[in-house]
Scaffold this motif. Sequence first.
Motif, PDB file in Angstrom:
ATOM      1  N   THR A 174       0.828  -1.202   0.000  1.00  0.00           N
ATOM      2  CA  THR A 174       0.000   0.000   0.000  1.00  0.00           C
ATOM      3  C   THR A 174       0.860   1.249   0.000  1.00  0.00           C
ATOM      4  OG1 THR A 174      -1.752  -1.153   1.208  1.00  0.00           O
ATOM      5  CG2 THR A 174      -1.792   1.257   1.254  1.00  0.00           C
TER       6      THR A 174
ATOM      7  N   GLU B 234       2.369   1.772  -3.501  1.00  0.00           N
ATOM      8  CA  GLU B 234       1.347   2.236  -4.441  1.00  0.00           C
ATOM      9  C   GLU B 234       0.930   3.669  -4.128  1.00  0.00           C
ATOM     10  OE1 GLU B 234      -1.797  -0.577  -4.200  1.00  0.00           O
ATOM     11  OE2 GLU B 234      -0.769  -2.090  -5.423  1.00  0.00           O
ATOM     12  N   GLY B 235       0.804   3.968  -2.826  1.00  0.00           N
ATOM     13  CA  GLY B 235       0.413   5.314  -2.428  1.00  0.00           C
ATOM     14  C   GLY B 235       1.462   6.347  -2.800  1.00  0.00           C
ATOM     15  N   ARG B 236       2.734   6.026  -2.562  1.00  0.00           N
ATOM     16  CA  ARG B 236       3.792   6.959  -2.914  1.00  0.00           C
ATOM     17  C   ARG B 236       3.878   7.142  -4.425  1.00  0.00           C
ATOM     18  NH1 ARG B 236       5.640  10.490   0.450  1.00  0.00           N
ATOM     19  NH2 ARG B 236       7.697  10.505  -0.520  1.00  0.00           N
ATOM     20  N   GLU B 237       3.648   6.051  -5.170  1.00  0.00           N
ATOM     21  CA  GLU B 237       3.659   6.151  -6.630  1.00  0.00           C
ATOM     22  C   GLU B 237       2.556   7.091  -7.107  1.00  0.00           C
ATOM     23  OE1 GLU B 237       5.054   5.560 -10.403  1.00  0.00           O
ATOM     24  OE2 GLU B 237       5.945   4.855  -8.530  1.00  0.00           O
ATOM     25  N   GLU B 238       1.388   6.976  -6.481  1.00  0.00           N
ATOM     26  CA  GLU B 238       0.267   7.857  -6.841  1.00  0.00           C
ATOM     27  C   GLU B 238       0.605   9.312  -6.524  1.00  0.00           C
ATOM     28  OE1 GLU B 238      -4.351   8.636  -5.459  1.00  0.00           O
ATOM     29  OE2 GLU B 238      -3.426   6.686  -5.080  1.00  0.00           O
TER      30      GLU B 238
ATOM     31  N   GLN C 214       3.156  10.573  -9.083  1.00  0.00           N
ATOM     32  CA  GLN C 214       2.519  10.833 -10.371  1.00  0.00           C
ATOM     33  C   GLN C 214       1.706  12.119 -10.333  1.00  0.00           C
ATOM     34  OE1 GLN C 214       0.253   7.328 -11.359  1.00  0.00           O
ATOM     35  NE2 GLN C 214       2.061   6.134 -11.918  1.00  0.00           N
ATOM     36  N   ARG C 215       0.989  12.334  -9.224  1.00  0.00           N
ATOM     37  CA  ARG C 215       0.191  13.552  -9.093  1.00  0.00           C
ATOM     38  C   ARG C 215       1.085  14.782  -9.045  1.00  0.00           C
ATOM     39  NH1 ARG C 215      -2.636  12.050  -5.134  1.00  0.00           N
ATOM     40  NH2 ARG C 215      -1.575  13.086  -3.416  1.00  0.00           N
TER      41      ARG C 215
END
Length: 294
Positions: free
Chosen positions: A144, A147-151, A154-155
């Motif tokens: 998690t 995935e959260g850091r990747e999001e 990207q943002r």
Amino acid sequence: MTTRETAARDRVRNALREHEEKVADRWVQLQREQVILATDVSERELREEADLLLAALAAALAQDVPAHRAVASYRDLREAVTELSMRRARAGATPTATSLAVLALKEALLEAVQGTTRDTEDLFHTAIFLNRLLDAAGALAFETYVEGREEIIQRQSRQLLELSTPVVQLWRHVLAVPLIGTLDTARTQVVMENLLQSIQDHEARVAIVDITGVPAVDTAVAQHLMHTVNAVRLMGADCIISGIRPPIAQTIAQLGIDLSSTLTRATLADALAAAVAMTDQPPLGSDLPAPAVR
């Protein structure tokens, strides 16, 4: 579930029911002692996390589900682990520290079980049960977090792209996008989205794409520019490419890139003058007040 696993689950559930406050305190203490937080998480926040996770864990242990599937099968427990991981990610903790924080709960729970039984075999099977249960939780926390850091990355990248490709209104019905740096597929998409939306918002009739700050033009960059030009035309506006310096003009000619159907100008000022003429507006400077007569 096997008989041994069921018995181990019952021991953990009973210990948690009888000593939940003590387990929560011990878990918070373990995280502090092992220095696995790597961030300033307050005692109150740690205790809130502990209360939420232990409540979800107690509910999950009441279900007849194998230990390694409890986290995936029970939604409240899965959400509690996910929220903990996301909070740690936003606070700046590392993914390793986040998963180790979850795994530290093993020791707190096993100590609570030791308070209810001293049977070595029972404790052994309880430890195995806790390993299967909380290893899955630790893996979920790590996944998690990543995935959260990747999001988030990207943002933030998209926000930086938007900041680096502003759409400015130069004149009535005339917009411009000053491009600086390399133009790739992702950036072209952001440019097109922002420019097309601005054309609609400002009822623009001409859009100027200025490439003065683009260091070099190759076939890929030219294709990206043509995609932008075509998209602008589909919106019913004309497009001018400005900033065609001599080296870039030479490169475009050598590559055989056809820009004959697109209006080009050497400078942004020339492009603005052409755009004003195309929109049948007064020449630049004609709307300025006359100088005072002395």
